[in-house]
Design a protein around this motif. Structure first.
Motif, PDB file in Angstrom:
ATOM      1  N   THR A 178       0.814  -1.224   0.000  1.00  8.84           N
ATOM      2  CA  THR A 178       0.000   0.000   0.000  1.00  8.84           C
ATOM      3  C   THR A 178       0.848   1.274   0.000  1.00  8.84           C
ATOM      4  OG1 THR A 178      -0.131  -0.018   2.432  1.00  8.84           O
ATOM      5  CG2 THR A 178      -1.891  -1.151   1.220  1.00  8.84           C
TER       6      THR A 178
ATOM      7  N   ALA B 233     -18.211   4.886  -1.045  1.00 10.87           N
ATOM      8  CA  ALA B 233     -17.685   3.856  -0.136  1.00 10.87           C
ATOM      9  C   ALA B 233     -17.850   4.289   1.317  1.00 10.87           C
ATOM     10  CB  ALA B 233     -16.216   3.594  -0.450  1.00 10.87           C
TER      11      ALA B 233
ATOM     12  N   LEU C 200      -9.172  -2.756  -8.393  1.00  6.36           N
ATOM     13  CA  LEU C 200      -8.147  -2.943  -7.354  1.00  6.36           C
ATOM     14  C   LEU C 200      -6.937  -2.059  -7.616  1.00  6.36           C
ATOM     15  CD1 LEU C 200      -8.343  -6.831  -6.972  1.00  6.36           C
ATOM     16  CD2 LEU C 200      -9.020  -5.137  -5.250  1.00  6.36           C
TER      17      LEU C 200
ATOM     18  N   SER D 276      -7.813   1.473  -6.696  1.00  4.55           N
ATOM     19  CA  SER D 276      -7.915   1.578  -5.246  1.00  4.55           C
ATOM     20  C   SER D 276      -6.539   1.682  -4.600  1.00  4.55           C
ATOM     21  CB  SER D 276      -8.677   0.371  -4.699  1.00  4.55           C
ATOM     22  OG  SER D 276      -8.831   0.462  -3.297  1.00  4.55           O
ATOM     23  N   LYS D 277      -5.597   0.852  -5.047  1.00  2.00           N
ATOM     24  CA  LYS D 277      -4.242   0.878  -4.473  1.00  2.00           C
ATOM     25  C   LYS D 277      -3.537   2.200  -4.765  1.00  2.00           C
ATOM     26  CE  LYS D 277      -1.651  -2.775  -5.093  1.00  2.00           C
ATOM     27  NZ  LYS D 277      -1.077  -3.964  -5.782  1.00  2.00           N
TER      28      LYS D 277
ATOM     29  N   ARG E  58      -5.192   4.912  -2.588  1.00  2.00           N
ATOM     30  CA  ARG E  58      -4.887   4.731  -1.162  1.00  2.00           C
ATOM     31  C   ARG E  58      -3.487   5.231  -0.832  1.00  2.00           C
ATOM     32  NH1 ARG E  58      -5.794  -0.666   2.620  1.00  2.00           N
ATOM     33  NH2 ARG E  58      -4.707   0.143   4.456  1.00  2.00           N
TER      34      ARG E  58
ATOM     35  N   ASN F  47      -8.786  -0.528   5.250  1.00  2.00           N
ATOM     36  CA  ASN F  47      -8.955  -1.735   4.429  1.00  2.00           C
ATOM     37  C   ASN F  47     -10.389  -1.877   3.931  1.00  2.00           C
ATOM     38  OD1 ASN F  47      -6.279  -2.479   4.675  1.00  2.00           O
ATOM     39  ND2 ASN F  47      -6.629  -3.933   6.346  1.00  2.00           N
ATOM     40  N   GLU F  48     -11.338  -1.727   4.853  1.00  3.18           N
ATOM     41  CA  GLU F  48     -12.754  -1.831   4.487  1.00  3.18           C
ATOM     42  C   GLU F  48     -13.150  -0.720   3.506  1.00  3.18           C
ATOM     43  OE1 GLU F  48     -16.616  -3.586   4.800  1.00  3.18           O
ATOM     44  OE2 GLU F  48     -14.698  -4.258   5.610  1.00  3.18           O
TER      45      GLU F  48
ATOM     46  N   ASP G 163     -11.614  -1.438   0.037  1.00  5.42           N
ATOM     47  CA  ASP G 163     -12.258  -2.609  -0.574  1.00  5.42           C
ATOM     48  C   ASP G 163     -13.583  -2.192  -1.221  1.00  5.42           C
ATOM     49  OD1 ASP G 163     -10.215  -4.298   0.143  1.00  5.42           O
ATOM     50  OD2 ASP G 163     -11.276  -5.191   1.856  1.00  5.42           O
ATOM     51  N   LYS G 164     -14.360  -1.406  -0.482  1.00  6.79           N
ATOM     52  CA  LYS G 164     -15.641  -0.934  -1.022  1.00  6.79           C
ATOM     53  C   LYS G 164     -15.410   0.005  -2.206  1.00  6.79           C
ATOM     54  CE  LYS G 164     -18.361  -1.327   3.253  1.00  6.79           C
ATOM     55  NZ  LYS G 164     -19.241  -2.399   2.714  1.00  6.79           N
TER      56      LYS G 164
ATOM     57  N   ALA H  33     -12.884  -0.069  -4.305  1.00  4.36           N
ATOM     58  CA  ALA H  33     -12.503  -0.895  -5.453  1.00  4.36           C
ATOM     59  C   ALA H  33     -13.738  -1.494  -6.124  1.00  4.36           C
ATOM     60  CB  ALA H  33     -11.545  -2.007  -5.016  1.00  4.36           C
ATOM     61  N   TYR H  34     -14.709  -1.911  -5.303  1.00  5.26           N
ATOM     62  CA  TYR H  34     -15.956  -2.481  -5.833  1.00  5.26           C
ATOM     63  C   TYR H  34     -16.708  -1.436  -6.655  1.00  5.26           C
ATOM     64  CZ  TYR H  34     -20.807  -4.029  -5.926  1.00  5.26           C
ATOM     65  OH  TYR H  34     -22.073  -4.352  -6.338  1.00  5.26           O
TER      66      TYR H  34
END
Length: 380
Positions: free
Chosen positions: A19, A254, A325, A328-329, A332, A349-350, A353-354, A356-357
């Protein structure tokens, strides 16, 4: 709630892990390469007019990855070629002084640890060829580029890549501690953002950029130049005609999910606003004209994919989950520390993850592209 402090809270994610910014700065590298021709032109022109045996070059918002050393390497190479030609005419070889600037929270130590290897690789790369490599010196300089950083007329070239969309602060009235939250449910300008909030953002941009330009004017020699790249937008309409050219609205979505699940207080979300602004080309031209201290040599708008590894042309995304993903990375690595200071490290993390979705869901419909402004300026 504690108000956001950019000097304390804003820096790239540290470390060389999955990350960390060091391994997630491909987008920024692409922008740097895109503006390579403008940088080369500026270096050559500054060199031709140089009256001092040392050229002082500054990278504003250098961060902690390899990109700042790619910039340094480019300047050394261009000046080496120019110096080699001048050396044949009997002129002395110019030396280079680099200053790498960022906010105090930046991981300068990682850059410093890379310098010895950088010097060795630079020497090895040019060993045996006819190119004269100028002596160069590199120093770090913590501080905000919205303040004066150098003595008057002491610098020849300023460079900044992927930084100037960040403001010096959240616009007054939007941060934590206000009596009411004016941008409820959003973290930046979105379709439901009130016009009054948009105006606060615009005013903060104009104030910051005027301060930036006037500070650099004082620090540059006559004829000194700047090469700047930052996120912008395509349309004059700040709502961008509904066109999503950045994924921050999806990050807000998110966070809204975390509020619904009871993991984040609604007030926490409503009190958080990103300290940034993506101007149009005309807004940039207007603030430069208002400053009355720089001429625009060149300005352009260009695109890059949200997914730093999505090099495929066209409008299709072949693996939206993988791209989600990747996006998202990369986000972040930049936003993570700022979000952690407000919402807490344990939620990252949560949250991502959301995010990225939601990005993958969006990419099923259309490819996401950032818009960037590249501008070259000369001190009058």
């Amino acid at each position: 709630m504690v108000a956001m402090n950019m000097g304390r809270d804003f820096h790239m994610a540290e470390g060389e892990g999955e990350t960390g910014y060091i391994n997630n700065s491909t987008l920024q590298r692409k922008a740097l390469l895109e503006t390579g021709a403008a940088l080369e032109k500026a270096v050559r022109e500054v060199y031709v007019d140089l009256l001092h045996p040392t050229m002082t070059v500054v990278d504003l918002g250098c961060s902690s990855g390899q990109n700042t050393l790619i910039f340094v390497s480019k300047v050394i190479e261009v000046l080496g070629r120019a110096s080699s030609n001048k050396q044949k005419s009997g002129c002395g070889l110019v030396e280079l002084q680099f200053f790498l600037n960022d906010l105090p929270g930046n991981d300068f130590n990682h850059v410093f640890r890379s310098l010895e290897e950088f010097r060795k690789s630079t020497a090895a790369e040019h060993e045996g060829n006819t190119l004269l490599i100028p002596r160069f010196y590199i120093a770090g300089l913590p501080g905000s580029y919205y303040t004066r950083l150098f003595p008057r007329q002491s610098c020849h070239l300023f460079h900044s890549s992927y930084c100037l969309h960040w403001r010096s602060q959240v616009p007054a009235g939007l941060g934590a501690g206000g009596k009411e939250y004016l941008n409820e449910g959003n973290i930046y300008i979105d379709q439901t953002t009130p016009p009054g909030v948009v105006e606060l953002y615009r005013q903060q941009f104009q104030k910051d950029m005027l301060l930036f330009l006037k500070s650099r004017y004082e620090e540059l020699v006559l004829g000194g130049q700047m090469v700047l790249t930052f996120l912008g937008r395509k349309y004059e309409d700040v709502y961008n005609n509904g066109y999503l050219n950045h994924p921050w609205g999806l990050l807000a979505r998110a966070l809204q999910s975390l509020v619904k699940e009871g993991l984040v207080d609604k007030e926490k979300l409503d009190s958080f606003n990103l300290p940034m602004y993506t101007p149009s080309v005309d807004e940039v031209k207007a603030v430069v004209a208002q400053s009355e201290v720089f001429d625009i040599n060149h300005i352009k708008l260009f695109e890059t994919n949200w997914d730093p590894h999505g090099d495929l042309e066209g409008d299709e995304v072949h693996n939206s989950i993988r791209s989600g993903l990747n996006v998202s990375k990369s986000l972040r690595a930049v936003f993570g520390p700022l979000l952690a200071s407000h919402f807490g490290e344990s939620l990252l993390n949560e949250m991502f993850d959301k995010f990225a979705y939601h990005v993958a869901e969006h990419l099923e419909k259309e490819k996401g592209k950032y818009l960037l402004i590249g501008v070259s300026l000369k001190r009058t």
